[in-house]
Design a protein around this motif. Structure first.
Motif: not given
Length: 322
Positions: A216-219, A236-239
């Motif tokens: 996932n990528h977040v702006c 975005q990497r949660p882990y």
């Protein structure tokens, strides 16, 4: 304290054209059920050869892989083959098959009543049997990229003393480098579901699995409110870690039918049940991070009353505790 007493190591096997389609929703490295199936088929061959051994768990370390697929761009496709003409002389349909070449090490937990002096002979006999078997649908061929002395099978008796056992396991881990072992991370899936439900109460395990399976990528805005304000995209990497979606077995979608009750079943002597694939998250971990053999070994963990026929791995128990 590890419960595994003996390990059989078959190092640096070269597997050609293994099945790269691991489930209806995943592709890449073969499913671990393929290697557990290999272990069960190997046990039957050992019984036919009158070898007094039993296999309990299996682990796989991947040293190299070569997916037979097109490279580059956003769309990838498998390299397919044209089948021979059918019985009418017409062109046969192309059946999509995914293939991958592998360089792997197989590790089995093994028990035997044979004397210690026979272990080396048995290990070589098992290695010869495996060389004539299919691994995840692929053929075992000579690995010319690795010296022959590094391909010799090993029977390792782990010491009861914890310190000596750790020394033995450390020596094995060095031999398995470079490479990565596939481990189970059920804990990440459960934890991520709880995180999603804090923002979206209706989120399901499927939502959590899909969210972990993609990047996932977040702006965000850099220098917000200033003349040089600009958007910045960040992954975005949660882990941490190399996480992958994996199939871990099958779940029942019907009652258990008696042998012969379902028409056209492959086996008329075994109870029959319709199932679908079960999915979880896996993590590729370098062997040097393993603390004990159970970290990389997989085993059958069925719950027939609940209709679950799945595999398990204990790496997440120690990793989540830390």
């Amino acid at each position: 304290m590890s419960e595994v007493k003996n390990l059989l190591v078959l190092p640096r096997l070269r597997v050609q054209n293994a099945n790269a389609i691991s489930s209806p929703m995943t592709w890449g490295f073969p499913a671990m059920s393929a290697f557990v199936g290999l272990m069960h088929a190997l046990e039957r061959k050992l019984a036919e050869a009158s070898l007094p051994v039993s296999l309990g768990r299996v682990g796989v370390i991947c040293h190299d892989f070569e997916a037979q697929a097109t490279e580059g761009g956003y769309i990838r496709g498998f390299h397919l083959t044209r089948n021979p003409v059918d019985k009418t002389g017409g062109t046969a349909a192309i059946v999509e098959e995914g293939r991958i070449h592998l360089d792997i090490t197989l590790i089995f937990s093994i028990d035997t009543g044979a004397a210690e002096s026979e272990h080396e002979v048995i290990a070589h006999q098992i290695s010869e049997i495996v060389s004539g078997m299919r691994i995840a649908g692929g053929s075992v061929i000579p690995n010319r990229a690795v010296p022959s002395h590094k391909q010799r099978p090993q029977w390792v008796m782990l010491d009861d003393d914890e310190e000596r056992r750790q020394t033995q396991f450390a020596r094995l881990k060095r031999r398995w480098l470079p490479g990565f072992a596939l481990t189970l991370r059920d804990d990440y899936l459960t934890e991520h579901l709880q995180t999603l439900q804090q923002q979206h109460p209706d989120a399901s395990l499927l939502d959590a699995w899909l969210d972990l399976s993609r990047l996932n990528h977040v702006c965000t805005l850099e220098n917000e409110g200033e003349p040089n304000e600009k958007p910045v995209w960040q992954a975005q990497r949660p882990y941490r870690g190399w996480l992958v979606p994996i199939p871990v077995g099958y779940g029942a979608i019907s009652d258990l039918f008696q042998p012969g009750e379902v028409a056209n079943a492959r086996d008329t002597k075994t109870p029959f049940r319709f199932v679908e694939s079960l999915y979880s998250m896996g993590e590729w971990v370098s062997p040097h991070r393993m603390k004990q053999p159970e970290d990389l070994l997989w085993y059958v963990d069925n719950d027939e009353e609940a209709g679950l026929y799945r595999l398990n791995n204990d790496y997440h128990l120690r990793a989540s505790a830390q």
